[in-house]
Scaffold this motif. Structure first.
Motif, PDB file in Angstrom:
ATOM      1  N   ARG A 242     -39.595 -21.224  32.204  1.00  0.00           N
ATOM      2  CA  ARG A 242     -39.971 -19.998  31.523  1.00  0.00           C
ATOM      3  C   ARG A 242     -40.784 -20.680  30.370  1.00  0.00           C
ATOM      4  N   GLY A 243     -41.221 -22.213  30.237  1.00  0.00           N
ATOM      5  CA  GLY A 243     -42.113 -21.901  28.883  1.00  0.00           C
ATOM      6  C   GLY A 243     -41.580 -21.765  27.498  1.00  0.00           C
ATOM      7  N   SER A 244     -40.656 -21.294  27.651  1.00  0.00           N
ATOM      8  CA  SER A 244     -39.832 -20.203  26.161  1.00  0.00           C
ATOM      9  C   SER A 244     -38.237 -20.179  26.119  1.00  0.00           C
ATOM     10  N   LEU A 245     -37.752 -20.647  24.503  1.00  0.00           N
ATOM     11  CA  LEU A 245     -36.809 -21.009  24.913  1.00  0.00           C
ATOM     12  C   LEU A 245     -36.312 -20.338  24.891  1.00  0.00           C
ATOM     13  N   HIS A 246     -36.213 -19.012  24.047  1.00  0.00           N
ATOM     14  CA  HIS A 246     -36.370 -17.375  24.134  1.00  0.00           C
ATOM     15  C   HIS A 246     -36.316 -16.712  25.021  1.00  0.00           C
ATOM     16  N   GLU A 247     -36.604 -16.997  25.988  1.00  0.00           N
ATOM     17  CA  GLU A 247     -36.805 -16.509  27.039  1.00  0.00           C
ATOM     18  C   GLU A 247     -35.560 -17.203  28.015  1.00  0.00           C
ATOM     19  N   ALA A 248     -35.153 -18.334  28.184  1.00  0.00           N
ATOM     20  CA  ALA A 248     -34.169 -18.162  28.565  1.00  0.00           C
ATOM     21  C   ALA A 248     -33.085 -18.828  28.066  1.00  0.00           C
ATOM     22  N   HIS A 249     -33.004 -18.569  26.520  1.00  0.00           N
ATOM     23  CA  HIS A 249     -31.729 -17.885  25.994  1.00  0.00           C
ATOM     24  C   HIS A 249     -31.313 -16.394  26.528  1.00  0.00           C
ATOM     25  N   HIS A 250     -32.378 -15.414  27.325  1.00  0.00           N
ATOM     26  CA  HIS A 250     -32.031 -14.302  27.662  1.00  0.00           C
ATOM     27  C   HIS A 250     -31.491 -13.979  28.569  1.00  0.00           C
ATOM     28  N   GLU A 251     -32.948 -15.197  29.466  1.00  0.00           N
ATOM     29  CA  GLU A 251     -31.736 -15.365  30.886  1.00  0.00           C
ATOM     30  C   GLU A 251     -29.926 -15.566  31.137  1.00  0.00           C
ATOM     31  N   THR A 252     -30.057 -16.783  29.924  1.00  0.00           N
ATOM     32  CA  THR A 252     -28.592 -17.429  29.900  1.00  0.00           C
ATOM     33  C   THR A 252     -27.858 -16.375  29.491  1.00  0.00           C
ATOM     34  N   MET A 253     -28.000 -15.543  28.632  1.00  0.00           N
ATOM     35  CA  MET A 253     -27.576 -14.186  27.890  1.00  0.00           C
ATOM     36  C   MET A 253     -26.979 -13.149  29.365  1.00  0.00           C
ATOM     37  N   GLU A 254     -27.407 -13.670  29.911  1.00  0.00           N
ATOM     38  CA  GLU A 254     -27.179 -12.268  31.603  1.00  0.00           C
ATOM     39  C   GLU A 254     -25.889 -13.038  32.000  1.00  0.00           C
ATOM     40  N   CYS A 255     -26.116 -14.473  32.541  1.00  0.00           N
ATOM     41  CA  CYS A 255     -25.080 -14.761  33.324  1.00  0.00           C
ATOM     42  C   CYS A 255     -23.430 -15.069  32.097  1.00  0.00           C
ATOM     43  N   LEU A 256     -24.487 -15.415  30.531  1.00  0.00           N
ATOM     44  CA  LEU A 256     -22.902 -15.206  29.828  1.00  0.00           C
ATOM     45  C   LEU A 256     -21.817 -14.039  29.598  1.00  0.00           C
ATOM     46  N   GLY A 257     -22.944 -13.095  29.898  1.00  0.00           N
ATOM     47  CA  GLY A 257     -22.460 -11.611  30.068  1.00  0.00           C
ATOM     48  C   GLY A 257     -21.896 -11.781  31.234  1.00  0.00           C
ATOM     49  N   GLN A 258     -21.916 -11.678  31.946  1.00  0.00           N
ATOM     50  CA  GLN A 258     -21.031 -11.701  33.693  1.00  0.00           C
ATOM     51  C   GLN A 258     -20.309 -12.528  33.906  1.00  0.00           C
ATOM     52  N   MET A 259     -20.250 -13.641  33.357  1.00  0.00           N
ATOM     53  CA  MET A 259     -19.073 -14.829  33.463  1.00  0.00           C
ATOM     54  C   MET A 259     -18.233 -13.500  32.649  1.00  0.00           C
ATOM     55  N   LEU A 260     -18.034 -13.689  31.261  1.00  0.00           N
ATOM     56  CA  LEU A 260     -17.077 -13.203  30.451  1.00  0.00           C
ATOM     57  C   LEU A 260     -16.839 -11.553  31.534  1.00  0.00           C
ATOM     58  N   ALA A 261     -17.859 -10.621  31.905  1.00  0.00           N
ATOM     59  CA  ALA A 261     -17.026  -9.645  32.457  1.00  0.00           C
ATOM     60  C   ALA A 261     -16.255  -9.439  33.329  1.00  0.00           C
ATOM     61  N   ASP A 262     -16.499 -10.675  34.335  1.00  0.00           N
ATOM     62  CA  ASP A 262     -15.411 -11.186  35.688  1.00  0.00           C
ATOM     63  C   ASP A 262     -14.735 -11.496  35.550  1.00  0.00           C
ATOM     64  N   ALA A 263     -14.164 -12.187  33.900  1.00  0.00           N
ATOM     65  CA  ALA A 263     -12.878 -13.124  33.682  1.00  0.00           C
ATOM     66  C   ALA A 263     -12.449 -11.737  33.373  1.00  0.00           C
ATOM     67  N   GLN A 264     -12.823 -11.142  31.727  1.00  0.00           N
ATOM     68  CA  GLN A 264     -12.005  -9.517  31.754  1.00  0.00           C
ATOM     69  C   GLN A 264     -11.460  -8.696  33.273  1.00  0.00           C
ATOM     70  N   SER A 265     -12.574  -8.797  33.815  1.00  0.00           N
ATOM     71  CA  SER A 265     -12.441  -7.842  35.339  1.00  0.00           C
ATOM     72  C   SER A 265     -10.769  -8.316  36.371  1.00  0.00           C
ATOM     73  N   ARG A 266     -10.557  -9.564  35.826  1.00  0.00           N
ATOM     74  CA  ARG A 266      -9.926 -10.902  37.037  1.00  0.00           C
ATOM     75  C   ARG A 266      -8.356 -10.656  36.445  1.00  0.00           C
ATOM     76  N   ARG A 267      -8.764 -10.487  34.673  1.00  0.00           N
ATOM     77  CA  ARG A 267      -8.150 -11.284  33.680  1.00  0.00           C
ATOM     78  C   ARG A 267      -7.279 -13.087  33.515  1.00  0.00           C
ATOM     79  N   GLN A 268      -8.923 -13.275  33.903  1.00  0.00           N
ATOM     80  CA  GLN A 268      -8.667 -15.196  33.829  1.00  0.00           C
ATOM     81  C   GLN A 268      -9.797 -14.865  32.511  1.00  0.00           C
ATOM     82  N   ALA A 269      -8.893 -16.264  32.841  1.00  0.00           N
ATOM     83  CA  ALA A 269     -10.228 -17.290  31.334  1.00  0.00           C
ATOM     84  C   ALA A 269     -11.236 -17.095  32.559  1.00  0.00           C
TER      85      ALA A 269
END
Length: 144
Positions: free
Chosen positions: A100-127
């Motif tokens: 991306r040529g930007s750590l900031h933009e990479a963080h924003h995309e990583t946030m999407e992945c992190l948020g999805q992982m947390l939402a999936d874990a919560q919906s499955r009631r798993q770690a």
């Protein structure tokens, strides 16, 4: 384990912005937070009023609309990368930043992945599954 309240988190970021704005000395975590705050000038005025920030309702807490959630995620990803936990996250974020040529933009995309992982874990009631999270960031880094 440190478990700050919502008000504590908001006061932390507002305090960091106050210190940064007046060139006061800061702790290492404050310096890191100040760097991410600098990347988000759209929130500088909001961070200047800690009392109002503590009282404000951000609705559902969407990452882009809640500066405190957003900045907290920047800090979390920075910490994950510094200790490479989950294993492979440092390299995945570095590859994405290079693409991306930007750590900031990479963080924003990583946030999407992190948020999805947390939402999936919560919906499955798993770690949360760190391997799935890292793989998601890696996919973004290798997509054309």
């Amino acid at each position: 384990m440190f478990s700050p309240s919502q008000a504590d988190v908001r006061r932390f970021f507002c305090g960091v912005w106050a210190k940064s704005s007046t060139s006061q000395p800061m702790e290492a975590i404050e310096t890191l937070a100040a760097g991410w705050i600098e990347e988000h000038p759209e929130w500088h005025a909001e961070l200047a009023d800690a009392d109002a920030a503590v009282k404000r309702n951000y609705g559902d807490g969407a990452v882009g609309g809640n500066p405190f959630l957003h900045l907290s995620m920047h800090l979390a990803i920075s910490e994950q990368c510094s200790i490479d936990q989950p294993r492979g996250i440092r390299q995945a974020v570095e590859l994405l930043a290079a693409k991306r040529g930007s750590l900031h933009e990479a963080h924003h995309e990583t946030m999407e992945c992190l948020g999805q992982m947390l939402a999936d874990a919560q919906s499955r009631r798993q770690a949360p599954d760190g391997d799935v999270y890292v793989a998601s960031v890696q996919r973004r880094a290798t997509r054309s």
